[in-house]
Design a protein around this motif. Sequence first.
Motif, PDB file in Angstrom:
ATOM      1  N   TRP A   1       0.836  -1.203   0.000  1.00 46.75           N
ATOM      2  CA  TRP A   1       0.000   0.000   0.000  1.00 46.75           C
ATOM      3  C   TRP A   1       0.875   1.259   0.000  1.00 46.75           C
ATOM      4  O   TRP A   1       0.573   2.231  -0.707  1.00 46.75           O
ATOM      5  CB  TRP A   1      -0.945   0.018   1.202  1.00 46.75           C
ATOM      6  CG  TRP A   1      -1.663  -1.262   1.514  1.00 46.75           C
ATOM      7  CD1 TRP A   1      -1.924  -1.766   2.745  1.00 46.75           C
ATOM      8  CD2 TRP A   1      -2.225  -2.209   0.590  1.00 46.75           C
ATOM      9  NE1 TRP A   1      -2.597  -2.956   2.661  1.00 46.75           N
ATOM     10  CE2 TRP A   1      -2.796  -3.263   1.351  1.00 46.75           C
ATOM     11  CE3 TRP A   1      -2.283  -2.288  -0.805  1.00 46.75           C
ATOM     12  CZ2 TRP A   1      -3.426  -4.358   0.770  1.00 46.75           C
ATOM     13  CZ3 TRP A   1      -2.899  -3.389  -1.392  1.00 46.75           C
ATOM     14  CH2 TRP A   1      -3.462  -4.398  -0.615  1.00 46.75           C
ATOM     15  N   ASN A   2       1.961   1.236   0.763  1.00 45.58           N
ATOM     16  CA  ASN A   2       2.851   2.399   0.804  1.00 45.58           C
ATOM     17  C   ASN A   2       3.529   2.640  -0.540  1.00 45.58           C
ATOM     18  O   ASN A   2       3.727   3.791  -0.948  1.00 45.58           O
ATOM     19  CB  ASN A   2       3.902   2.224   1.892  1.00 45.58           C
ATOM     20  CG  ASN A   2       3.353   2.519   3.276  1.00 45.58           C
ATOM     21  OD1 ASN A   2       2.380   3.249   3.428  1.00 45.58           O
ATOM     22  ND2 ASN A   2       3.969   1.946   4.294  1.00 45.58           N
TER      23      ASN A   2
ATOM     24  N   ILE B   1       0.936   4.319  -2.761  1.00 44.44           N
ATOM     25  CA  ILE B   1       0.694   5.699  -2.331  1.00 44.44           C
ATOM     26  C   ILE B   1       1.875   6.598  -2.700  1.00 44.44           C
ATOM     27  O   ILE B   1       1.691   7.743  -3.144  1.00 44.44           O
ATOM     28  CB  ILE B   1       0.432   5.743  -0.811  1.00 44.44           C
ATOM     29  CG1 ILE B   1      -0.897   5.024  -0.485  1.00 44.44           C
ATOM     30  CG2 ILE B   1       0.397   7.178  -0.298  1.00 44.44           C
ATOM     31  CD1 ILE B   1      -1.055   4.670   0.983  1.00 44.44           C
TER      32      ILE B   1
ATOM     33  N   LYS C   1      -4.564   5.733  -4.707  1.00 46.25           N
ATOM     34  CA  LYS C   1      -4.048   6.134  -3.393  1.00 46.25           C
ATOM     35  C   LYS C   1      -5.112   5.970  -2.309  1.00 46.25           C
ATOM     36  O   LYS C   1      -4.808   5.512  -1.200  1.00 46.25           O
ATOM     37  CB  LYS C   1      -3.570   7.588  -3.443  1.00 46.25           C
ATOM     38  CG  LYS C   1      -2.238   7.764  -4.143  1.00 46.25           C
ATOM     39  CD  LYS C   1      -1.647   9.148  -3.927  1.00 46.25           C
ATOM     40  CE  LYS C   1      -2.418  10.214  -4.683  1.00 46.25           C
ATOM     41  NZ  LYS C   1      -1.742  11.538  -4.593  1.00 46.25           N
TER      42      LYS C   1
ATOM     43  N   LYS D   1      -4.881   3.561   0.889  1.00 43.73           N
ATOM     44  CA  LYS D   1      -4.946   4.126   2.246  1.00 43.73           C
ATOM     45  C   LYS D   1      -5.975   3.407   3.108  1.00 43.73           C
ATOM     46  O   LYS D   1      -5.741   3.172   4.302  1.00 43.73           O
ATOM     47  CB  LYS D   1      -5.280   5.623   2.175  1.00 43.73           C
ATOM     48  CG  LYS D   1      -4.092   6.497   1.842  1.00 43.73           C
ATOM     49  CD  LYS D   1      -4.436   7.981   1.953  1.00 43.73           C
ATOM     50  CE  LYS D   1      -3.214   8.845   1.671  1.00 43.73           C
ATOM     51  NZ  LYS D   1      -3.508  10.292   1.828  1.00 43.73           N
TER      52      LYS D   1
ATOM     53  N   ARG E   1      -4.411   0.240   4.063  1.00 43.03           N
ATOM     54  CA  ARG E   1      -3.316   0.491   5.014  1.00 43.03           C
ATOM     55  C   ARG E   1      -3.884   0.732   6.407  1.00 43.03           C
ATOM     56  O   ARG E   1      -3.355   0.225   7.407  1.00 43.03           O
ATOM     57  CB  ARG E   1      -2.487   1.683   4.547  1.00 43.03           C
ATOM     58  CG  ARG E   1      -1.300   2.003   5.451  1.00 43.03           C
ATOM     59  CD  ARG E   1      -0.404   3.077   4.847  1.00 43.03           C
ATOM     60  NE  ARG E   1      -1.042   4.398   4.850  1.00 43.03           N
ATOM     61  CZ  ARG E   1      -0.434   5.506   4.440  1.00 43.03           C
ATOM     62  NH1 ARG E   1       0.825   5.447   3.959  1.00 43.03           N
ATOM     63  NH2 ARG E   1      -1.061   6.669   4.481  1.00 43.03           N
ATOM     64  N   ALA E   2      -4.963   1.494   6.485  1.00 50.02           N
ATOM     65  CA  ALA E   2      -5.606   1.734   7.776  1.00 50.02           C
ATOM     66  C   ALA E   2      -6.145   0.438   8.373  1.00 50.02           C
ATOM     67  O   ALA E   2      -5.983   0.175   9.571  1.00 50.02           O
ATOM     68  CB  ALA E   2      -6.742   2.747   7.603  1.00 50.02           C
TER      69      ALA E   2
ATOM     70  N   ASP F   1       4.103   4.540   7.387  1.00 45.15           N
ATOM     71  CA  ASP F   1       3.308   5.492   6.619  1.00 45.15           C
ATOM     72  C   ASP F   1       3.968   5.930   5.328  1.00 45.15           C
ATOM     73  O   ASP F   1       3.448   6.813   4.646  1.00 45.15           O
ATOM     74  CB  ASP F   1       2.996   6.722   7.459  1.00 45.15           C
ATOM     75  CG  ASP F   1       4.247   7.476   7.905  1.00 45.15           C
ATOM     76  OD1 ASP F   1       5.362   6.929   7.756  1.00 45.15           O
ATOM     77  OD2 ASP F   1       4.099   8.612   8.392  1.00 45.15           O
ATOM     78  N   LYS F   2       5.080   5.318   4.980  1.00 51.10           N
ATOM     79  CA  LYS F   2       5.739   5.715   3.740  1.00 51.10           C
ATOM     80  C   LYS F   2       6.610   4.591   3.203  1.00 51.10           C
ATOM     81  O   LYS F   2       6.986   3.661   3.935  1.00 51.10           O
ATOM     82  CB  LYS F   2       6.575   6.983   3.947  1.00 51.10           C
ATOM     83  CG  LYS F   2       7.688   6.840   4.975  1.00 51.10           C
ATOM     84  CD  LYS F   2       8.517   8.117   5.088  1.00 51.10           C
ATOM     85  CE  LYS F   2       7.718   9.291   5.630  1.00 51.10           C
ATOM     86  NZ  LYS F   2       7.406   9.124   7.059  1.00 51.10           N
TER      87      LYS F   2
ATOM     88  N   ASP G   1      -6.195   8.179   7.704  1.00 49.84           N
ATOM     89  CA  ASP G   1      -6.217   7.458   6.427  1.00 49.84           C
ATOM     90  C   ASP G   1      -7.643   7.229   5.939  1.00 49.84           C
ATOM     91  O   ASP G   1      -7.951   7.393   4.750  1.00 49.84           O
ATOM     92  CB  ASP G   1      -5.487   6.117   6.566  1.00 49.84           C
ATOM     93  CG  ASP G   1      -4.061   6.161   6.034  1.00 49.84           C
ATOM     94  OD1 ASP G   1      -3.618   7.229   5.558  1.00 49.84           O
ATOM     95  OD2 ASP G   1      -3.384   5.102   6.075  1.00 49.84           O
TER      96      ASP G   1
ATOM     97  N   GLU H   1      -9.191  10.535   4.743  1.00 51.32           N
ATOM     98  CA  GLU H   1      -8.595  11.002   3.497  1.00 51.32           C
ATOM     99  C   GLU H   1      -9.007  10.136   2.313  1.00 51.32           C
ATOM    100  O   GLU H   1      -9.064  10.614   1.174  1.00 51.32           O
ATOM    101  CB  GLU H   1      -7.068  11.033   3.616  1.00 51.32           C
ATOM    102  CG  GLU H   1      -6.550  12.133   4.553  1.00 51.32           C
ATOM    103  CD  GLU H   1      -5.033  12.141   4.676  1.00 51.32           C
ATOM    104  OE1 GLU H   1      -4.379  11.229   4.082  1.00 51.32           O
ATOM    105  OE2 GLU H   1      -4.500  13.028   5.363  1.00 51.32           O
ATOM    106  N   ALA H   2      -9.309   8.875   2.564  1.00 53.10           N
ATOM    107  CA  ALA H   2      -9.629   7.944   1.481  1.00 53.10           C
ATOM    108  C   ALA H   2     -11.076   8.046   1.016  1.00 53.10           C
ATOM    109  O   ALA H   2     -11.367   8.013  -0.185  1.00 53.10           O
ATOM    110  CB  ALA H   2      -9.330   6.515   1.920  1.00 53.10           C
TER     111      ALA H   2
END
Length: 475
Positions: free
Chosen positions: A109-110, A113, A130, A134, A137-138, A167-168, A190, A193-194
């Motif tokens: 996922w990172n 993104i 993205k 996210k 990822r969450a 987170d990256k 996350d 934002e998603a």
Amino acid sequence: MKLSKIGFFFLGILGLSSCDNYLDITPTGSQLVSSTQDFYELVAWPNRAYPINNFQYLVDDQWMKESNVIGVTPNINTINFLFQDDADRVSRLNSSSMYNQTYKYIGQWNNIISLVDESTGDADLKQLAKAEAKIFRAFDHFLLVNVYAKAYDASTAATDGGICIMDKYDLEAIPTKSTVQKVYDFIQQDIDEAIPYLQETPGNVYHPSLAFAWAFKAKVHLFKREIAEAKTAAQKALSYNDNLLDMVALAAQGGPTVVNVPAASNPEVLSYMYMTGYNEMNFGYSYIISPELTNMFKSADDKRFTLFFNTTNNSLQDAAAGTSYYSMTYTRFFFPTVGIKTPELYLMLAECYAREDNFAEAISTLNILRKTRIAGDAATLSVPSTRKEAMELVINERRKELPFGFHRFFDLKRLNIESDYQKTIERKFPIVSQAVPQETYTLAPNSRMYIIPFPLDVMEKNPNIRLNTDEVVPF
């Protein structure tokens, strides 16, 4: 910018640094990833699995065949099953598939993104890729923090040890452990934002939908006991997908052996992921339910039980103990074990109503679900007069509807924070064998066993990661 799909996959693993194992694998063959469409397709990960073998018996719903416990060299399963909280768990957890695989997914996922904006393609599709990455990822951070850390408690979350937030995409990262509060803050960021960029109907079932995202948002709020927010999110999710499979009608047609309900035909599925893989429920000996849960089902003609569980076959269980095991092949019926399905939305909404003292609405919501599971008048529950009684009905329904995967383990952890709903589990064992005396084993609500130790190989690689319990690390 070009990456191979296979090479991309392994970069994701390596990018986890000390939060995961390094794998000495050199990929062979490649297919170039250069377009936005390629990155979007990488979000879909069929057969994504989250093994629960490090904690599946730390609940009141699961059981083990007596011959797999009596006289067996102690292992993590027997220790958990007998609630031996003074046993050495740490040295027995050299590695963890749950931990490694979940961070592997986070690595993917990172990568998406971080790199999709450099790809060639439509800007809206980049934003969608993205957003989907996210929300997954969450979800993966949510699973990890609820396995390896204390349940969310607003009074202590700011200091409770959590997990590494990844987170990256950073090959050089040596992550540190964040608090439970910071992990939840990251998860909620996350999600928020998603959601604005997700689709009601994604490209295929392995991409996250708006129904899944809102359902997951509801779950996070519920675990934090943010009830108004959880209720709103659950209602929003149901506005996108409120489908329930009518098991009463299915039984009248002869059940899933006559009318198959494979994965693509189960309208309740909001996310396709597994404990082990597509055919996980084929292994009945791994999915024995306890006498307690079996008896809860027997109080009514509950199709969740009568269609899918076997009480008489003695080869996979000790039938005389009053247990039962899941006996339906996955090709005849797809049973979602992890992830989220629509029945959980009704259960979350019912819990929100119960916590708001709206008992009539809580029971009405439960009855909507129950009428698709139980025929006749037995499906209809009466409205209780207290919050505790209403919550007990919700909790019991969650046990019957969500018997496998993480659900009961997570529920016990979060409910044990509250004195009204915490439970000391008692397990009398053995029930059939007379080879050893029967004893009563107990798991206290505040037992450290509810926090699973980080695997040794992870802690050896990264001194920033240490246990969230008082257990001893052997180095």
